[in-house]
Design an enzyme around this catalytic site. Structure first.
Site, short mmCIF file in Angstrom:
data_model
loop_
_atom_site.label_atom_id
_atom_site.label_comp_id
_atom_site.label_asym_id
_atom_site.label_seq_id
_atom_site.Cartn_x
_atom_site.Cartn_y
_atom_site.Cartn_z
N CYS A 180 0.81 -1.23 0.00
CA CYS A 180 0.00 0.00 0.00
C CYS A 180 0.84 1.27 0.00
O CYS A 180 0.29 2.37 -0.02
CB CYS A 180 -0.96 -0.01 1.19
N HIS A 191 -1.93 8.19 6.29
CA HIS A 191 -2.27 6.90 5.70
C HIS A 191 -3.68 6.50 6.14
O HIS A 191 -4.48 6.06 5.32
CB HIS A 191 -1.24 5.86 6.10
N GLU A 214 0.09 5.28 13.74
CA GLU A 214 0.38 6.49 12.97
C GLU A 214 0.12 7.74 13.80
O GLU A 214 0.90 8.70 13.77
CB GLU A 214 -0.45 6.52 11.69
N LYS A 240 -9.19 8.46 2.92
CA LYS A 240 -9.75 7.11 2.78
C LYS A 240 -11.16 7.02 3.33
O LYS A 240 -11.89 6.08 3.02
CB LYS A 240 -8.84 6.09 3.45
N HIS A 291 -9.77 2.42 0.47
CA HIS A 291 -8.33 2.16 0.39
C HIS A 291 -8.01 1.57 -0.98
O HIS A 291 -8.35 0.42 -1.26
CB HIS A 291 -7.92 1.21 1.50
N PHE A 341 1.92 -3.46 3.87
CA PHE A 341 2.24 -4.77 4.41
C PHE A 341 3.73 -5.07 4.16
O PHE A 341 4.30 -4.66 3.15
CB PHE A 341 1.40 -5.85 3.75
#
Length: 418
Positions: free
Chosen positions: A173, A313, A324, A342, A347, A406
Site C-alpha cells: 500500500c 495513511h 500512525e 480514505k 483504500h 504490508f
C-alpha cells in the site's frame, strides 16, 4: 542539512522537484476536479457491490461511470486489465495538465514509474474460472500481458512515447508513494527530464476481497456501507477496499520555470524505511514510520514545526491509525491539520499513496484541507488535530503524505508551496 538546521526556505536541502501535472480517477469521480470536489464534500463513496454478493464483506469504493471504451479507447477492453485502464486515463489528464506534448518531447528523457501492488487480479480470476469450466483452450492468449503489474508502466510508455526508464514499484500500500520517490531520484541524478509517476490499482475482486476479509482487515459495517470507513474514529473496525489511479507529472524545478510551466507544488522530500517487524502489522512503536518521516524532513530541509498539514495513511484499521497517530504526535505535536481521504475514497491499495499525494498537492494549492469522513467520535488516543465535518481553509505551505504497506514498508512524501 538536518531537520535541526533547516533553511528558512523549504526545499533547499535537496533540489525540489516541480509538480506540473495531475490526473485522478477515483471513487469520488473521474478527473482531478471531480475527485477534489468529492473529497471536500466528505461523503463516503462506499456502496454494496453486486460483484461481491454472497461474500462475508460485500462493500467497496469503485470509480463511478468509468468505461474503458469511452475513457481509454475502443480496443482497451481487449488489451488492458482495469488497473491499466485507470492508469492510462489518469496519465492522459496529468500530461495534458502539464502543458507538455508527447509528440514533441525527447522520449528518451522521459521516464514512467507506476506503483501497483496487485496487477491484473480481475483478469487472473476470470481466466482461471474459464480454464476450470471450459478447459485450457478457453484461456486468453493475452492472459500474461493483461495481468502482470509492469504493464501499467509499459502501456503508458507506448501511449506517451516515453522511452526512458520504465518501472513499476511494488511496496504494497506504499507503492504509489514509492513510485513518486523513485521518480524524484531519476530527476535529481539527471537520468530523466520528465517523469510521469503515480499509482494504479483495481483490486476489487471476489478473491482479493475475501482474502482481506479473512485477515480481519475490512470493515464489517455492512448495513451502512457509507459509514464503514472511519479513519481515527473510536468505532473504526477496518478499511473499505477501493480502486483508482493518481498520476503526477514531475520535472526539475528549474526546467519547469524555464518553459514557463505553472507549478502546482514542489515535491521537496522523500523518506523510505522498513519496519522489519511483521508481515501485516505495523511496528507498535512506529520506529520505521518515524524514520521515514524524519528522512523526508531532512531531505527537504524542513523542521517539524514547519509542517502544517498531513494527509495521513489513515486506513481506519485499529492498529494502523493508533500507531500512525502516536508517531505524528511524537514528531509534530498537534499543530498540523491532519486528514485521511480514505474515509471518502476507501483504500486503493497500491494506488493510494499516489492518489493521496495528488490530493496533498491540491490542498496546498487551494489552501483547503478536506475533512475526514465519518469521524463522529475521535479516538481519545488520537491526540491530533484531525479535520472533520467540513473542509478547513487556511494558509498551508508544508505538507506530508504518508503511505505504509504490508511487509512494514513505509514511504513519506513532503510537499511545499512553490
Amino acid at each position: 542539512m538536518t531537520a535541526g538546521t533547516a533553511a528558512t526556505t523549504p526545499g533547499t536541502a535537496a533540489e525540489a522537484v516541480a509538480v506540473t501535472g495531475l490526473g485522478l480517477v477515483t471513487p469520488a469521480g473521474i478527473g482531478t476536479e471531480a475527485t477534489w470536489e468529492g473529497v471536500c464534500r466528505g461523503v463516503s463513496a462506499a456502496r454494496r457491490d453486486p460483484r461481491l454478493g454472497g461474500l462475508p464483506v460485500d462493500i467497496s469504493c469503485t470509480v463511478p461511470g468509468f468505461s474503458a471504451t469511452r475513457h481509454v479507447g475502443r480496443r482497451s477492453p481487449l488489451v488492458h486489465d482495469r488497473f491499466v485502464q485507470l492508469a492510462v486515463a489518469a496519465a492522459r489528464e496529468a500530461v495534458t495538465d502539464s502543458g507538455l506534448d508527447p509528440r514533441t518531447w525527447d522520449g528518451a528523457r522521459v521516464g514512467v514509474v507506476v506503483g501497483c501492488g496487485l496487477g491484473g487480479v480481475t483478469t487472473w480470476e476470470q481466466q482461471h474460472r474459464r480454464m476450470l469450466e471450459s478447459g485450457p483452450n478457453a484461456v486468453s492468449a493475452l492472459l500474461i500481458p493483461l495481468l502482470v503489474p509492469n504493464m501499467a508502466a509499459g502501456h503508458l510508455a507506448m501511449e506517451l512515447g516515453a522511452t526512458g526508464p520504465n518501472l513499476v514499484t511494488a511496496t504494497a500500500c506504499a507503492s504509489g508513494a514509492t513510485a513518486l520517490g523513485t521518480a524524484c531520484a531519476l530527476l535529481r541524478d539527471g537520468t530523466c527530464d520528465v517523469v510521469v509517476a503515480g499509482g494504479a490499482e483495481a483490486g476489487v475482486s471476489p478473491l482479493i476481497v475475501t482474502g482481506f476479509a479473512r485477515m480481519g482487515a475490512l470493515s464489517r459495517r455492512l448495513a451502512e456501507p457509507a459509514a464503514a470507513s472511519r479513519p481515527f474514529d473510536a468505532d473504526r473496525d477496518g478499511f473499505v477496499i477501493g480502486e483508482g489511479s493518481g498520476m503526477l507529472v514531475l520535472e526539475r524545478r528549474r526546467d519547469a520555470l524555464a518553459r514557463g510551466a505553472p507549478v502546482r507544488a514542489l515535491l521537496a522530500g522523500y523518506g523510505a524505511s522498513a519496519d522489519a517487524h511483521h508481515m501485516t502489522a505495523p511496528d507498535p512503536e512506529g520506529a520505521g514510520a518515524l524514520r521515514a518521516l524524519r528522512t523526508a524532513l531532512d531531505q527537504a530541509g524542513v523542521m517539524p514545526s514547519e509542517v502544517d498539514h498531513v494527509n495521513a495513511h489513515g486506513t481506519a484499521t485499529p492498529l494502523n491509525d493508533a500507531v500512525e497517530a502516536r508517531v505524528l504526535r511524537k514528531l509534530l505535536g498537534d499543530a498540523a491539520a491532519v486528514t485521511s481521504t480514505k474515509g471518502v475514497l476507501g483504500h486503493a491499495l497500491g494506488a493510494a499513496g499516489a492518489i493521496e499525494a495528488a490530493l496533498t498537492v491540491l490542498a496546498l494549492q487551494h489552501g483547503t484541507v478536506p475533512p475526514t469522513a465519518n469521524l463522529d467520535r475521535q479516538d481519545p488516543g488520537v491526540e491530533l488535530d484531525v479535520v472533520a465535518g467540513a473542509p478547513r481553509r487556511g494558509r498551508f505551505h508544508v505538507a506530508l503524505s504518508n503511505a505504509f504497506g504490508f511487509g512494514g514498508q513505509n514511504a513519506v512524501l513532503l510537499f511545499t508551496t512553490p
